[in-house]
Design a protein around this motif. Structure first.
Motif, PDB file in Angstrom:
ATOM      1  N   VAL A  98       0.912  -1.352   0.029  1.00  0.00           N
ATOM      2  CA  VAL A  98       0.152   0.109   0.045  1.00  0.00           C
ATOM      3  C   VAL A  98       0.818   1.633  -0.003  1.00  0.00           C
ATOM      4  CG1 VAL A  98       0.023   0.230   2.317  1.00  0.00           C
ATOM      5  CG2 VAL A  98      -2.165   1.058   0.588  1.00  0.00           C
ATOM      6  N   ASP A  99       1.637   1.322   0.623  1.00  0.00           N
ATOM      7  CA  ASP A  99       2.862   2.440   0.166  1.00  0.00           C
ATOM      8  C   ASP A  99       3.525   3.322  -0.726  1.00  0.00           C
ATOM      9  OD1 ASP A  99       3.252   2.267   3.391  1.00  0.00           O
ATOM     10  OD2 ASP A  99       4.816   1.009   3.785  1.00  0.00           O
ATOM     11  N   TYR A 100       3.716   2.067  -1.943  1.00  0.00           N
ATOM     12  CA  TYR A 100       3.467   2.622  -3.516  1.00  0.00           C
ATOM     13  C   TYR A 100       2.968   3.008  -3.899  1.00  0.00           C
ATOM     14  CZ  TYR A 100       8.370  -0.276  -2.178  1.00  0.00           C
ATOM     15  OH  TYR A 100       9.065  -0.835  -2.280  1.00  0.00           O
ATOM     16  N   GLU A 101       1.106   2.327  -3.547  1.00  0.00           N
ATOM     17  CA  GLU A 101       0.226   2.611  -3.679  1.00  0.00           C
ATOM     18  C   GLU A 101       0.130   4.203  -3.239  1.00  0.00           C
ATOM     19  OE1 GLU A 101      -3.275   0.355  -4.314  1.00  0.00           O
ATOM     20  OE2 GLU A 101      -1.751  -0.876  -4.190  1.00  0.00           O
ATOM     21  N   ILE A 102       0.103   4.514  -2.543  1.00  0.00           N
ATOM     22  CA  ILE A 102      -0.220   6.090  -1.339  1.00  0.00           C
ATOM     23  C   ILE A 102       1.087   6.563  -2.118  1.00  0.00           C
ATOM     24  CG2 ILE A 102      -0.458   7.585   0.578  1.00  0.00           C
ATOM     25  CD1 ILE A 102      -0.816   4.596   1.948  1.00  0.00           C
ATOM     26  N   MET A 103       2.239   6.641  -2.152  1.00  0.00           N
ATOM     27  CA  MET A 103       2.909   7.506  -2.466  1.00  0.00           C
ATOM     28  C   MET A 103       2.391   7.391  -4.342  1.00  0.00           C
ATOM     29  SD  MET A 103       6.651   6.341  -0.927  1.00  0.00           S
ATOM     30  CE  MET A 103       7.989   7.327  -1.315  1.00  0.00           C
ATOM     31  N   LEU A 104       2.162   6.933  -4.726  1.00  0.00           N
ATOM     32  CA  LEU A 104       2.130   7.040  -6.441  1.00  0.00           C
ATOM     33  C   LEU A 104       0.576   8.414  -6.790  1.00  0.00           C
ATOM     34  CD1 LEU A 104       2.453   3.294  -7.965  1.00  0.00           C
ATOM     35  CD2 LEU A 104       4.144   5.466  -8.027  1.00  0.00           C
ATOM     36  N   PHE A 105      -0.743   7.809  -5.755  1.00  0.00           N
ATOM     37  CA  PHE A 105      -1.560   8.474  -5.722  1.00  0.00           C
ATOM     38  C   PHE A 105      -0.430   9.442  -5.271  1.00  0.00           C
ATOM     39  CE2 PHE A 105      -4.134  11.491  -3.931  1.00  0.00           C
ATOM     40  CZ  PHE A 105      -6.048  10.913  -4.073  1.00  0.00           C
ATOM     41  N   PHE A 106       0.433  10.473  -4.974  1.00  0.00           N
ATOM     42  CA  PHE A 106       0.223  12.030  -4.339  1.00  0.00           C
ATOM     43  C   PHE A 106       1.443  12.445  -5.848  1.00  0.00           C
ATOM     44  CE2 PHE A 106      -0.240  11.012   0.278  1.00  0.00           C
ATOM     45  CZ  PHE A 106      -0.339  11.893   0.395  1.00  0.00           C
ATOM     46  N   ASP A 107       2.258  11.098  -6.341  1.00  0.00           N
ATOM     47  CA  ASP A 107       3.122  11.844  -7.314  1.00  0.00           C
ATOM     48  C   ASP A 107       2.165  11.740  -8.880  1.00  0.00           C
ATOM     49  OD1 ASP A 107       5.825  11.521  -8.873  1.00  0.00           O
ATOM     50  OD2 ASP A 107       4.578  10.115  -9.110  1.00  0.00           O
ATOM     51  N   GLU A 108       0.880  11.185  -8.197  1.00  0.00           N
ATOM     52  CA  GLU A 108       0.395  11.854  -9.810  1.00  0.00           C
ATOM     53  C   GLU A 108      -0.943  13.349  -9.586  1.00  0.00           C
ATOM     54  OE1 GLU A 108      -2.583   8.304 -10.606  1.00  0.00           O
ATOM     55  OE2 GLU A 108       0.079   6.872 -11.073  1.00  0.00           O
ATOM     56  N   HIS A 109      -0.676  12.791  -8.784  1.00  0.00           N
ATOM     57  CA  HIS A 109      -1.884  14.307  -7.967  1.00  0.00           C
ATOM     58  C   HIS A 109      -1.184  14.556  -6.599  1.00  0.00           C
ATOM     59  CE1 HIS A 109      -5.013  11.465  -9.342  1.00  0.00           C
ATOM     60  NE2 HIS A 109      -4.751  10.232  -8.094  1.00  0.00           N
ATOM     61  N   ALA A 110      -0.806  16.348  -7.422  1.00  0.00           N
ATOM     62  CA  ALA A 110       0.215  17.127  -5.890  1.00  0.00           C
ATOM     63  C   ALA A 110      -0.538  17.670  -6.027  1.00  0.00           C
ATOM     64  CB  ALA A 110       0.686  18.062  -6.976  1.00  0.00           C
ATOM     65  N   ILE A 111      -1.596  17.288  -4.619  1.00  0.00           N
ATOM     66  CA  ILE A 111      -2.180  18.223  -3.880  1.00  0.00           C
ATOM     67  C   ILE A 111      -2.393  17.137  -1.938  1.00  0.00           C
ATOM     68  CG2 ILE A 111      -4.544  18.424  -5.127  1.00  0.00           C
ATOM     69  CD1 ILE A 111      -5.814  15.877  -4.353  1.00  0.00           C
ATOM     70  N   GLN A 112      -2.772  17.733  -1.332  1.00  0.00           N
ATOM     71  CA  GLN A 112      -2.854  17.489   0.323  1.00  0.00           C
ATOM     72  C   GLN A 112      -4.466  16.287   0.884  1.00  0.00           C
ATOM     73  OE1 GLN A 112      -2.228  21.074   2.261  1.00  0.00           O
ATOM     74  NE2 GLN A 112      -0.471  21.734   2.006  1.00  0.00           N
ATOM     75  N   VAL A 113      -4.062  15.309   1.059  1.00  0.00           N
ATOM     76  CA  VAL A 113      -5.227  14.819   1.403  1.00  0.00           C
ATOM     77  C   VAL A 113      -4.988  14.017   2.834  1.00  0.00           C
ATOM     78  CG1 VAL A 113      -5.704  14.337  -1.167  1.00  0.00           C
ATOM     79  CG2 VAL A 113      -4.439  12.859   0.258  1.00  0.00           C
ATOM     80  N   SER A 114      -6.131  13.286   3.191  1.00  0.00           N
ATOM     81  CA  SER A 114      -6.032  12.957   4.456  1.00  0.00           C
ATOM     82  C   SER A 114      -5.963  11.542   4.072  1.00  0.00           C
ATOM     83  CB  SER A 114      -7.312  13.264   5.243  1.00  0.00           C
ATOM     84  OG  SER A 114      -8.774  12.581   4.514  1.00  0.00           O
ATOM     85  N   PRO A 115      -6.070  10.621   5.286  1.00  0.00           N
ATOM     86  CA  PRO A 115      -5.586   8.588   4.668  1.00  0.00           C
ATOM     87  C   PRO A 115      -6.677   8.532   4.490  1.00  0.00           C
ATOM     88  CG  PRO A 115      -4.686   9.731   6.533  1.00  0.00           C
ATOM     89  CD  PRO A 115      -5.164  10.630   7.084  1.00  0.00           C
ATOM     90  N   ARG A 116      -8.707   9.544   5.043  1.00  0.00           N
ATOM     91  CA  ARG A 116      -9.657   8.686   5.014  1.00  0.00           C
ATOM     92  C   ARG A 116      -9.511   8.792   3.138  1.00  0.00           C
ATOM     93  NH1 ARG A 116     -15.440  10.039   7.471  1.00  0.00           N
ATOM     94  NH2 ARG A 116     -14.264   9.306   8.903  1.00  0.00           N
ATOM     95  N   VAL A 117      -9.302  10.458   2.500  1.00  0.00           N
ATOM     96  CA  VAL A 117      -9.906  10.220   1.458  1.00  0.00           C
ATOM     97  C   VAL A 117      -8.788   9.132  -0.168  1.00  0.00           C
ATOM     98  CG1 VAL A 117      -8.181  11.973  -0.904  1.00  0.00           C
ATOM     99  CG2 VAL A 117     -10.347  12.441   0.960  1.00  0.00           C
ATOM    100  N   LEU A 118      -7.275   8.995   0.886  1.00  0.00           N
ATOM    101  CA  LEU A 118      -6.146   8.071   0.511  1.00  0.00           C
ATOM    102  C   LEU A 118      -6.689   6.672   0.213  1.00  0.00           C
ATOM    103  CD1 LEU A 118      -2.749   9.508   1.883  1.00  0.00           C
ATOM    104  CD2 LEU A 118      -3.482   9.173  -0.576  1.00  0.00           C
TER     105      LEU A 118
END
Length: 88
Positions: free
Chosen positions: A11-31
């Motif tokens: 899941v760590d890779y998926e979390i980081m890739l999400f941020f890489d694709e979306h340069a936004i600040q999000v909460s764990p709930r959104v992730l």
């Protein structure tokens, strides 16, 4: 392709890739809603990634990718340089 870090969960890779694709600040709930993982598990993994310097806790419960995290995803950072308490 990035070098696998032994202490990281899939899941760590998926979390980081999400941020890489979306340069936004999000909460764990959104992730969690966007990755299909449990919110509490995602929250725990965000804290772990933050402790390793890959994510930054911007505000109470909001995270974003750090420069170190971006460098790791670009393959510019060696996996041996990424340590946290779980790796010891």
């Amino acid at each position: 392709m990035v070098e696998r870090v032994p202490w990281m969960a899939p899941v760590d890779y998926e979390i980081m890739l999400f941020f890489d694709e979306h340069a936004i600040q999000v909460s764990p709930r959104v992730l969690a809603a966007n990755t299909g993982y449990d919110r509490q598990y995602v929250s725990k993994r965000c804290r772990t990634l933050s402790e390793a310097g890959l994510l930054e806790d911007i505000d109470t419960g909001l995270y974003q990718l750090t420069e170190t995290g971006a460098a790791y995803l670009e393959g510019k950072l060696d996996a041996d340089d990424l340590e946290n308490d779980e790796s010891k």
